[in-house]
Design a protein around this motif. Sequence first.
Motif, short mmCIF file in Angstrom:
data_model
loop_
_atom_site.label_atom_id
_atom_site.label_comp_id
_atom_site.label_asym_id
_atom_site.label_seq_id
_atom_site.Cartn_x
_atom_site.Cartn_y
_atom_site.Cartn_z
N ASP A 291 0.68 -1.11 -0.10
CA ASP A 291 -0.10 -0.29 0.12
C ASP A 291 1.06 1.39 -0.12
O ASP A 291 1.77 1.31 0.83
CB ASP A 291 -0.86 -0.27 1.31
CG ASP A 291 -2.12 1.09 1.15
OD1 ASP A 291 -1.93 2.08 0.59
OD2 ASP A 291 -3.29 0.47 1.55
N THR A 292 0.51 2.21 -0.74
CA THR A 292 1.11 3.47 -1.02
C THR A 292 1.75 4.06 0.38
O THR A 292 2.74 4.69 0.57
CB THR A 292 0.66 4.50 -2.02
OG1 THR A 292 0.30 3.74 -3.14
CG2 THR A 292 1.52 5.82 -1.88
N ARG A 293 0.65 4.08 1.30
CA ARG A 293 0.90 4.83 2.67
C ARG A 293 2.15 4.25 3.45
O ARG A 293 2.57 5.02 4.09
CB ARG A 293 -0.25 4.75 3.20
CG ARG A 293 -0.74 3.53 3.88
CD ARG A 293 -2.12 3.27 4.44
NE ARG A 293 -2.80 1.95 4.44
CZ ARG A 293 -3.87 1.81 5.12
NH1 ARG A 293 -4.32 2.60 5.87
NH2 ARG A 293 -4.34 0.59 5.02
N TYR A 294 2.56 3.05 3.16
CA TYR A 294 3.37 2.36 3.74
C TYR A 294 4.98 2.75 3.41
O TYR A 294 6.03 2.66 3.76
CB TYR A 294 3.36 0.77 4.13
CG TYR A 294 2.17 0.53 4.75
CD1 TYR A 294 2.13 1.03 6.06
CD2 TYR A 294 1.14 -0.14 3.96
CE1 TYR A 294 0.80 0.62 6.94
CE2 TYR A 294 -0.22 -0.56 4.69
CZ TYR A 294 -0.15 -0.30 6.17
OH TYR A 294 -1.26 -0.44 6.78
N HIS A 295 4.95 3.71 2.00
CA HIS A 295 6.09 4.19 1.56
C HIS A 295 6.44 5.51 2.19
O HIS A 295 7.19 6.07 1.69
CB HIS A 295 6.07 4.20 0.02
CG HIS A 295 5.92 2.86 -0.52
ND1 HIS A 295 6.91 1.86 -0.26
CD2 HIS A 295 4.98 2.12 -1.31
CE1 HIS A 295 6.61 0.64 -1.16
NE2 HIS A 295 5.32 1.03 -1.62
N PHE A 296 5.89 5.92 3.34
CA PHE A 296 5.85 7.28 3.87
C PHE A 296 7.38 7.26 4.36
O PHE A 296 7.89 8.38 4.20
CB PHE A 296 5.03 7.43 4.90
CG PHE A 296 5.24 8.89 5.78
CD1 PHE A 296 4.87 10.09 5.29
CD2 PHE A 296 5.69 8.59 7.05
CE1 PHE A 296 5.26 11.06 6.08
CE2 PHE A 296 5.83 9.51 7.64
CZ PHE A 296 5.66 11.02 7.39
N ILE A 297 7.99 6.18 4.79
CA ILE A 297 9.13 6.37 5.53
C ILE A 297 10.33 6.59 4.33
O ILE A 297 11.31 7.29 4.60
CB ILE A 297 9.63 4.93 6.08
CG1 ILE A 297 10.88 4.97 6.91
CG2 ILE A 297 9.75 3.70 4.97
CD1 ILE A 297 11.16 3.64 7.65
N ARG A 298 10.06 6.26 3.14
CA ARG A 298 11.19 6.62 2.04
C ARG A 298 11.06 8.23 1.77
O ARG A 298 12.22 8.97 1.59
CB ARG A 298 10.63 5.91 0.67
CG ARG A 298 10.77 4.59 0.66
CD ARG A 298 10.15 3.88 -0.83
NE ARG A 298 10.82 2.66 -0.81
CZ ARG A 298 10.12 2.01 -1.77
NH1 ARG A 298 9.70 2.32 -2.77
NH2 ARG A 298 10.90 0.52 -1.77
N GLU A 299 10.01 8.72 1.90
CA GLU A 299 9.91 10.46 1.81
C GLU A 299 10.70 10.89 3.02
O GLU A 299 11.44 11.87 2.93
CB GLU A 299 8.37 10.82 1.68
CG GLU A 299 8.26 12.30 1.69
CD GLU A 299 6.56 12.83 1.58
OE1 GLU A 299 6.63 13.84 2.00
OE2 GLU A 299 5.92 11.91 1.12
N CYS A 300 10.40 10.60 4.14
CA CYS A 300 11.09 10.97 5.36
C CYS A 300 12.54 10.80 5.33
O CYS A 300 13.40 11.61 5.63
CB CYS A 300 10.67 9.97 6.75
SG CYS A 300 9.03 10.19 7.19
N ILE A 301 13.18 9.63 4.67
CA ILE A 301 14.51 9.31 4.66
C ILE A 301 15.03 10.36 3.50
O ILE A 301 16.18 11.10 3.56
CB ILE A 301 14.79 8.03 4.08
CG1 ILE A 301 14.30 6.95 5.24
CG2 ILE A 301 16.25 7.78 3.47
CD1 ILE A 301 14.59 5.48 4.92
#
Length: 345
Positions: A291-301
């Motif tokens: 799910d797209t929402r779980y890629h939030f950590i990539r944006e934080c990094i």
Amino acid sequence: MKLGFRRSEEEHAVYRRGTGASLLLVGVYVDDLIICRPNSKSIVDFKQQMMNSFNMSDLGLLSYYLGMEVKQQPGEITICQSSYAEKIVEICGMKGCNPVDTPMEQHVKLLPGKPESVVNATKFRSVVGSLRYLVNTRPDIAYSVGMVSRFMESPNADHWAAIKRIIRYIAGTTGIGCKYTKGENSELLGYSDSDHAGDLEKRKSTTGVVFFLGGNPITWTSQKQKVVSLSSCESEYIAATTGACQGVWLSRLLADLTCSAVKKFKLRIDSKSALELSKNPVYHERSKHIDTRYHFIRECIADGAVDVSHVGTDDQLADILTKPLGRIRFVEMRQRLGTIRVDHD
């Protein structure tokens, strides 16, 4: 506001006035206030200012708040809920029971009950609700309480047995609480972990996240993931995203309360594959279904908000929040989380 306060955008129950040495923080719950400031004289002045405007009583140095017992000493604060814990044990009719070393047996597995096997559901929900409030100062029982919370609709004898095990553990550890020490280090450090498909019914995993500020535990959570993960890598990745969300909020809250810039926080993961997945911007066969929402950590990094790194399994402090542990490992993790026996006599 008339008194010059500004409500925190990150936590609406907290108000701030001034900066630096004149900083004043006020936490509000209904008609109770907790006041924090660098020096006691300023607090006295503020109390007098409030009493001139409202009908208030001064209860002095914080020692008891919403069932939490607070002890303040130079450079150290401890909190616990020993009286509340003892009350839970007494309500359950287990005062004087034989205590156990862990809140849940290491290999226990619970399944949902059937409507015809329900045993005193109302009392079960009441006890679970009380235990959930106790988790506010007891990260050591977060996983076990979260587990029994999943069966409040139709609790059976097995679920009651799990509850009684928790109560027996609490009966022998009523004085355990959290310790906070003053230091120069103000680093925000988090740990995220998960099991894989620990839920026997829907095969969902459990996320465990704990954050430390200056080496002191400030927030922890143990919760069932909302989706089914296809691998341990994916479940660890989802847990890391949960940790990133919590870390972003905490870093913003700290910046808001101290009138400073938002600082990068650190997050420790014990899965190398999940770590690489979080840093890899390419959607390949291992991540395109997530799910797209779980890629939030990539944006934080990418934005530099979080520093994600690997930690060995033996040093993964969130491990206690994802599964039942053996006695030796459990006691070790409990101590490393910053929970101790508190003497509030």
